[in-house]
Design a protein around this motif. Sequence first.
Motif, PDB file in Angstrom:
ATOM      1  N   GLY A   1       0.793  -1.232   0.000  1.00 19.82           N
ATOM      2  CA  GLY A   1       0.000   0.000   0.000  1.00 19.82           C
ATOM      3  C   GLY A   1       0.824   1.280   0.000  1.00 19.82           C
ATOM      4  N   ASP A   2       0.248   2.332   0.567  1.00 20.08           N
ATOM      5  CA  ASP A   2       0.891   3.651   0.632  1.00 20.08           C
ATOM      6  C   ASP A   2       1.856   3.728   1.813  1.00 20.08           C
ATOM      7  N   ASP A   3       2.746   4.712   1.756  1.00 17.45           N
ATOM      8  CA  ASP A   3       3.617   5.083   2.889  1.00 17.45           C
ATOM      9  C   ASP A   3       4.381   3.899   3.485  1.00 17.45           C
ATOM     10  N   GLY A  43       2.070   1.936  -3.318  1.00 19.62           N
ATOM     11  CA  GLY A  43       1.385   3.212  -3.503  1.00 19.62           C
ATOM     12  C   GLY A  43       2.301   4.412  -3.386  1.00 19.62           C
ATOM     13  N   LYS A  44       1.786   5.476  -2.766  1.00 25.44           N
ATOM     14  CA  LYS A  44       2.555   6.720  -2.719  1.00 25.44           C
ATOM     15  C   LYS A  44       3.604   6.683  -1.612  1.00 25.44           C
ATOM     16  N   ASN A  45       4.652   7.510  -1.761  1.00 22.05           N
ATOM     17  CA  ASN A  45       5.614   7.784  -0.682  1.00 22.05           C
ATOM     18  C   ASN A  45       6.372   6.539  -0.233  1.00 22.05           C
ATOM     19  N   ALA A  74       6.174   2.343  -7.998  1.00 22.91           N
ATOM     20  CA  ALA A  74       5.328   2.971  -6.980  1.00 22.91           C
ATOM     21  C   ALA A  74       4.655   4.201  -7.557  1.00 22.91           C
ATOM     22  N   LYS A  75       3.643   4.687  -6.818  1.00 20.32           N
ATOM     23  CA  LYS A  75       3.002   5.948  -7.245  1.00 20.32           C
ATOM     24  C   LYS A  75       3.970   7.101  -7.023  1.00 20.32           C
ATOM     25  N   SER A  76       4.743   7.033  -5.941  1.00 17.16           N
ATOM     26  CA  SER A  76       5.813   8.004  -5.724  1.00 17.16           C
ATOM     27  C   SER A  76       6.785   7.433  -4.703  1.00 17.16           C
ATOM     28  N   PRO A 122       1.933   5.681 -11.485  1.00 22.24           N
ATOM     29  CA  PRO A 122       0.694   5.463 -10.721  1.00 22.24           C
ATOM     30  C   PRO A 122      -0.329   4.588 -11.454  1.00 22.24           C
ATOM     31  N   ASP A 180       3.073  13.110   2.428  1.00 24.95           N
ATOM     32  CA  ASP A 180       3.762  13.543   1.207  1.00 24.95           C
ATOM     33  C   ASP A 180       3.284  14.946   0.795  1.00 24.95           C
TER      34      ASP A 180
END
Lengths: 163, 414
Positions: free
Chosen positions: A10-12, A58-60, A84-86, A106, B187
């Motif tokens: 997932g994210d983070d 995901g992001k970050n 990753a998204k970022s 993304p 972010d």
Amino acid sequence: MIVGKVWKYGDDINTDVIFPGKYTYTISDRKEMAEHALEDLDSEFAKNVQKNDIIVAGKNFGCGSSREQAATCIKEAGAGAIIAKSFSRLFFRNAINEGLPVVECPEAVDLLKKGDTAEVDFINGKLKAGGKEFDFVKLPPFILEIFNDGGLLPHTKRKLDKK
Amino acid sequence: MGQTFVQKILAAKAGLDHVEVGQIVEIVPDVALSHDNTAAISKKFETLGIEKIYDQNLHIIVLDHCVPAASEKYASNHKVIREFVKNQEIEKFYDINNGVCHQIVLEKGHIGPGMVGVGSDSHTTMYGAVGAFSTGIGRSEMAVIFGTGKIWFKVPPTIKFEITGEWPDNLTSKDLILHIIGDIGSDGAFYSSCEFTGPAISALNMSDRMVLSNMSVEMGAKNGYIPPDEKTLLWLSERTDKKFKAVYSDEDCKYSKVLKYDVSKIKPTVARPHTVDNCVTADELSDVKINQALIGTCTNGRVEDIEMAASVLKGKKIHPDVRLLVFPASMDIYKESIKLGYIEILIDAGAVIMNPGCGPCLGAHEGTLAPEEVCISTANRNFKGRMGCKEASVYLASPLTVATSALTGKITSP
């Protein structure tokens, strides 16, 4: 070209779950680092990862600490790339400096599921996943050169030896 | 079109008149910090085949992450560093009796307005509080700086934070930065230079300003700059004779975003497990019981923070089910806190006073948690496993909230 099976998260996803802080000064061997890759996120990863498998998140991705072992342990475990998204700026730098391809895309992240196969052409900014083709932003030449030399240390060594 | 602080400082260091956002520059920093990771960095440096480091004066090495050594491995790690320091004749070396690296860099006057600092630690962003550009880098990058002095940066866009309003008595800069991170997300300031400005920032002392710069990285920022003012220069003049050339953003520069906050409208804020942007007000968490309370770290371990804790705990006893750990961020802070009587107040209230250092913040030693335990901490990260156990929970808050919670045994708004 990197072709591998997807591990999806997932994210983070932070550096503490990728490579716990308690190991940062007690483990210096790269193989031993790989044994703890993603330890507090997914205990199956280090045991079952195959060469060139691709982490999709995901992001970050890689937020938190500057610890380079977060990139080292993933690279040494055999993963071929991360999509990753970022990415956090520190993880992104550490990954390139370790010669680990990091792809920001993304659209592909949303499409890919665990166990899917993805194909990454990192140098040319192309990605194939789920029967679709994606273009992602290529690295600027200055940074691509670091990656092509196998990471920052070999890159610097090569430049120093040329002088 | 004018230039931002970060454009101007990176252009000057690169020997250019002007740089654009997105441009890559190669520079030699003014300060390069490493800590217990210097052992691993020295091994990477050796692979470059260079005998002597590029510039001894550039480097500051502080042992803080696991001091005194908790095991043979940590001890061997420290030994490698002491030998490297000796062989390379590095003068700015701070052994285990000094404090947390970022506090030491600032407190010893090693960095100031207009300077560029890098560190192989993500919270290197803290030096923005004195008007420097500073950011974290990786171990390989630090090894290359040992060898060649050089590092590359992409010139970031800048987000301006305009902070206004009167500070309520129970609100600190920690609450403000947690509120901001909760608002814009982990972010929210991705790859950006952050500038904290406005009357509510000018009103802050240097200690409180450091909290904002320190935690900028928790919203993905590259650096967290506070324009230097008379307070900055006075604080530095008590620590160094160096003359600084401050750099400020031009009035007509271009910000990628301008975000406004009024501190009079913000309540004491807490970050819940396991991300720093998972924030709510402290009074929403009044049913969360705690086992451990921690005051200290590079984020909130200064005299002003210890004073806040002492003001809450004076003449009182902490809850019998709570362990309160206090880590002064440096030996100078420790001594000053003893002199001012704060340490005695905290000991009488039931606190354990630890030696200056990172303590359990990164899960290495000195107060790691057991499964299912809950800690409320003044540190900067609450990631899963951060304090040594992935089944434990860490909440982040101000020294006022942590001290108040230590009294009641559950999370309590000050």
